[in-house]
Design an enzyme around this catalytic site. Structure first.
Site, PDB file in Angstrom:
ATOM      1  N   GLY A   8     -30.549 -61.143 -46.228  1.00 41.16           N
ATOM      2  CA  GLY A   8     -30.241 -62.121 -47.274  1.00 41.16           C
ATOM      3  C   GLY A   8     -29.962 -63.490 -46.686  1.00 41.16           C
ATOM      4  O   GLY A   8     -29.304 -63.609 -45.655  1.00 41.16           O
ATOM      5  N   VAL A  45     -29.252 -74.117 -32.473  1.00 41.61           N
ATOM      6  CA  VAL A  45     -29.938 -73.356 -31.431  1.00 41.61           C
ATOM      7  C   VAL A  45     -31.033 -74.200 -30.791  1.00 41.61           C
ATOM      8  O   VAL A  45     -31.119 -74.333 -29.555  1.00 41.61           O
ATOM      9  CB  VAL A  45     -30.539 -72.058 -32.010  1.00 41.61           C
ATOM     10  CG1 VAL A  45     -31.494 -71.416 -31.003  1.00 41.61           C
ATOM     11  CG2 VAL A  45     -29.445 -71.080 -32.413  1.00 41.61           C
ATOM     12  N   ASP A 105     -18.370 -59.845 -44.322  1.00 42.47           N
ATOM     13  CA  ASP A 105     -17.976 -58.453 -44.104  1.00 42.47           C
ATOM     14  C   ASP A 105     -18.304 -57.949 -42.700  1.00 42.47           C
ATOM     15  O   ASP A 105     -18.375 -56.741 -42.471  1.00 42.47           O
ATOM     16  CB  ASP A 105     -18.651 -57.552 -45.138  1.00 42.47           C
ATOM     17  CG  ASP A 105     -20.179 -57.607 -45.068  1.00 42.47           C
ATOM     18  OD1 ASP A 105     -20.715 -58.510 -44.377  1.00 42.47           O
ATOM     19  OD2 ASP A 105     -20.840 -56.772 -45.709  1.00 42.47           O
ATOM     20  N   GLU A 129      -7.092 -63.643 -63.627  1.00 39.12           N
ATOM     21  CA  GLU A 129      -6.044 -62.754 -64.105  1.00 39.12           C
ATOM     22  C   GLU A 129      -6.078 -61.404 -63.380  1.00 39.12           C
ATOM     23  O   GLU A 129      -5.051 -60.749 -63.219  1.00 39.12           O
ATOM     24  CB  GLU A 129      -6.171 -62.545 -65.615  1.00 39.12           C
ATOM     25  CG  GLU A 129      -5.599 -63.671 -66.463  1.00 39.12           C
ATOM     26  CD  GLU A 129      -6.263 -65.028 -66.202  1.00 39.12           C
ATOM     27  OE1 GLU A 129      -5.540 -66.038 -66.139  1.00 39.12           O
ATOM     28  OE2 GLU A 129      -7.518 -65.069 -66.085  1.00 39.12           O
ATOM     29  N   ILE A 153     -27.209 -67.413 -57.472  1.00 34.93           N
ATOM     30  CA  ILE A 153     -26.792 -68.813 -57.306  1.00 34.93           C
ATOM     31  C   ILE A 153     -25.793 -68.937 -56.161  1.00 34.93           C
ATOM     32  O   ILE A 153     -25.650 -70.004 -55.560  1.00 34.93           O
ATOM     33  CB  ILE A 153     -26.187 -69.406 -58.598  1.00 34.93           C
ATOM     34  CG1 ILE A 153     -24.853 -68.728 -58.954  1.00 34.93           C
ATOM     35  CG2 ILE A 153     -27.155 -69.330 -59.752  1.00 34.93           C
ATOM     36  CD1 ILE A 153     -24.068 -69.486 -59.997  1.00 34.93           C
TER      37      ILE A 153
END
Length: 334
Positions: A23, A35, A142, A200, A265
C-alpha cells in the site's frame, strides 16, 4: 528533527536499487528522493524499480538521476508506483528477482513498505545474499521496532479533517456516526485519530468490546443531555463489513448510527511536513547504513533517535498498541 547516527563507511558500493511495495503512503516520494540524492552524492548509481516486487520480476527498472526526483517531495503516493506481489512468497521468484538485480549490476536494494514488503526483503537477502535495507512506509504504524512510520502523520491528519467535518453534521442532526478508519488489524491510527478528534468512543481490534455496553453508554449520555450526538471511531480490522455489523448491533439496542467509511483518502494527498522530514531522513540514512556495512535491517525511529532493527525481528514480533494511550482515550471520553 531526529538525532541521526554517526556512521563510518566500511563497504564500497557502486550501484543500488530502490522500490516501493504494498500500500502507498504519503511521504514515499520524499524517501525515494532521500535515497537517490544521498547515493548520488557518494557516486553510487541508483536504479528505480517500478511497481514494487512485481515490477522487479518483470524487469521494469530504470536509472534515476537527481532530476528524476525533482519536484516530488510534496506529492502523495509514489512516482515509482506500487503493487502487491503474491508471487514473491515463492522462493523461486525471489531467486529470479536476485538474478535480475545482478544482471543490472545492483549490489543492494532499499525497500520502502509495510511489514509484508519488509518480510519479502528479509527473505530475499537470507536466500540469495542480495543486501537489503528496509524503510517503514505504511499509514498503519504497525511495524515493530519503530515508533513512527512514513505516512502515518498525514493519514491521521487527513482522517481528523474528515471527522471534524462529519461532526458538524452529527451535531446538526443530533446523530451518532460510526467513522471507519484504516489500520487492518492495528488500532494505532484509530486511537490517535480518536483522541485528536475528541471522539466519544474508539473501537480497536486489540481490545474486545461489548456492543450492548457501548449502546448503554451512548443511551445514558443522551438521556443526561451530554451525548445527543457523537463520533465513534472504528478501526477497520480484518473482519469484512465490521462497521456495518456494529451499526446493526447498535440498532438492535435502539440506536440508529450513521456510517462513514473514510477509505483510501487516508492514503493519498500531500504528505505533512512531519512525514516529509521523517521520510527524507530515513531515505538518506538508509544509504549511510549500507555503506557502513549494515544490511538485513530496517531503519526506524525510537525516542527521537534514528535506529536500526533487524528485519527478522519484524517477522517474529508484533507491535502492540500502548495500553496507556488507550487508557487516556477512555478517560477523555467520560
Amino acid at each position: 528533527m531526529y538525532n541521526l547516527p554517526t556512521l563510518e563507511a566500511t563497504r564500497e558500493i557502486t550501484s543500488i536499487a530502490v522500490l516501493t511495495s504494498g500500500g502507498d503512503s504519503p511521504g514515499m516520494n520524499a524517501a525515494i528522493r532521500g535515497v537517490v540524492r544521498t547515493a548520488l552524492s557518494y557516486g553510487i548509481t541508483v536504479q528505480g524499480i517500478h511497481r514494487g516486487f512485481t515490477g522487479l520480476l518483470q524487469n521494469d527498472i530504470e536509472v534515476l538521476s537527481s532530476a528524476s526526483v525533482s519536484n516530488i517531495v510534496q506529492r502523495g503516493g509514489t512516482f515509482l508506483k506500487s503493487a502487491r506481489c503474491p508471487e514473491f512468497h515463492d522462493p523461486a521468484c525471489r531467486k529470479q528477482a536476485a538474478e535480475i538485480l545482478h544482471s543490472h549490476g545492483v549490489e543492494a536494494l532499499i525497500v520502502i513498505g509495510g511489514d509484508g514488503s519488509l518480510t519479502g526483503a528479509h527473505l530475499l537477502e537470507e536466500e540469495t545474499g542480495v543486501l537489503v535495507i528496509g524503510l517503514p512506509g505504511t499509514i498503519d504504524n504497525d511495524i515493530f521496532g519503530t515508533e513512527d512510520t512514513i505516512g502515518f502523520d498525514t493519514a491521521m491528519n487527513t482522517a481528523l479533517d474528515a471527522i471534524d467535518r462529519i461532526r458538524d453534521t452529527a451535531d446538526s442532526h443530533e446523530r451518532h456516526f460510526l467513522v471507519e478508519v484504516m489500520g487492518r488489524n492495528s488500532g494505532f491510527l484509530a486511537t490517535h485519530v480518536g483522541i485528536a478528534a475528541g471522539a466519544e468512543m474508539i473501537l480497536v481490534p486489540e481490545y474486545a468490546v461489548n456492543i450492548a455496553e457501548v449502546a448503554l453508554q451512548l443511551a445514558t449520555s443522551r438521556k443526561a443531555g451530554t451525548g445527543s450526538s457523537g463520533i465513534i471511531v472504528v478501526a477497520e480490522g480484518n473482519e469484512p463489513d465490521l462497521t456495518s455489523k456494529i451499526a446493526n448491533e447498535l440498532q438492535q439496542h435502539g440506536l440508529s448510527p450513521h456510517i462513514s467509511i473514510l477509505g483510501h483518502i487516508q492514503r493519498g494527498g500531500r504528505p505533512s511536513g512531519h512525514d516529509r522530514v521523517l521520510a527524507s531522513c530515513l531515505g538518506a540514512v538508509a544509504v549511510e547504513y549500507l555503506l557502513a556495512g549494515y544490511s538485513d535491517i530496517m531503519v526506524g525511529v525510537n525516542k527521537g533517535e534514528v535506529v536500526d532493527i533487524p528485519l527478522d525481528d519484524l517477522i517474529r514480533y508484533r507491535k502492540g498498541l500502548d495500553p496507556e494511550l488507550l487508557k487516556i482515550a477512555l478517560q477523555l471520553h467520560k
